[in-house]
Design a protein around this motif. Sequence first.
Motif: not given
Length: 301
Positions: A138-167
Motif C-alpha cells: 500500500e503505497k499511498s501512505g506509510a501510516d495505516s488507517t483504522r479501517e485498514q487495520i480492522a480489515w486485516m485483523a478480520s481477514a486473519a481471524a477468519d482464516t484462523i477460525a476456518r483452519k481450526e474447523k479443519e482440525g
Amino acid sequence: MGKSNDAMKKRKNRKSPSCQKLKIFTQRSLLYRRIVSIMAAKKRSKTGKRSNSQGMCFRQETAVNLEKTMVPMINGNEPSYDSTEHVYPSKFLIMCLNTIQNSLQNGGVLNVEDKPLFANAWGVEFWNYYSNGQDVVEKSGADSTREQIAWMASAAADTIARKEKEGLSFTGPFLLFLVPSLEKAFKVRQVWKPLETVGIYTLSLHSGTSIENQIHRLKSYEPEFLVSTPDRLLELLSLKAVNASEVSLLVIDGLEAPFEGSYFDGIKSVRQFISGNPQTVVFSDYMDNLSISMVQKLLEN
C-alpha cells in the motif's frame, strides 16, 4: 391448551433473534457482492481489460504504476483485477468487522454516521488479494488507517477460525504487525481488542511496559495477534519468550523512504526469525524501482 400455546410462543420468541441475525448477515453479504460488482465495473470502464504482464513488477527493470494504491507482490507481477478470482467473505469475517465497528463507535473513535467497515473500498480490494494468497504494498501512505487495520485483523481471524474447523492448530502468533512507535502500537491494539469476544487475543509489545510483564502476558494469553516495535520483539525473541517462526501474515507499517535506519534494520532482523514465506502487507510512503527491489529483498528470508 393455554399452556401449550404459551410454550410455542416462547420457543418462537427464542428463535427470533437468531433469525433476525441471519437476515442481517444475508443483507450485508448481498450488499458486499453489490459493492464488488460496482468496483469491478468501474475498473473495467476506466482502464479496459489488461493483460497479466501489465502493472508493477519486481524482477524487471521498469515498473508501471496503473494508479492502483494496492500492489500485489507475487512472482514479480501484478495480475489484472479481472483475472483475480473473487472470494466473498464469510459471516464470521463480517461479524468481526461489525464487532470492531460497534466498539470503536461506542468509544467515540468512529462516528455512527460513518459507512460500515464491510463496505470500505480498500477492505473489499484487500480481501480479494488476501484470499488469493497475494502480498500487497500500500503505497499511498506509510501510516495505516483504522479501517485498514480492522480489515486485516478480520481477514486473519477468519482464516484462523476456518483452519481450526479443519482440525489445524497454531503454536504461535498468526499475525505479526510491526510498527515504528509505541503510539502506533496503541492505535492497532485499540482496533483489535474487541475481537477478544470471538476468541482472538492481541498483545502489544513495546518499551512502554516492562519486559518481565510482557513475558508473563505472553505465557498467560498465548495471543493469536502481536503488534510490536522491532526492538522490543527482538529482545523477546532472543529470550525465547515468543516464537515467531510460524507467523502467517506479516504487516509492516510506517516504512518511509529512504529505507534505512534503525526501524528498517530491525524489520530485517525480525524477518530472520520467521520461517517460510508468510503473506506480507507493507505500508510505505514512496515506491520507485530501487525501493521495490529493496522491499522484495527484505521479504525474502
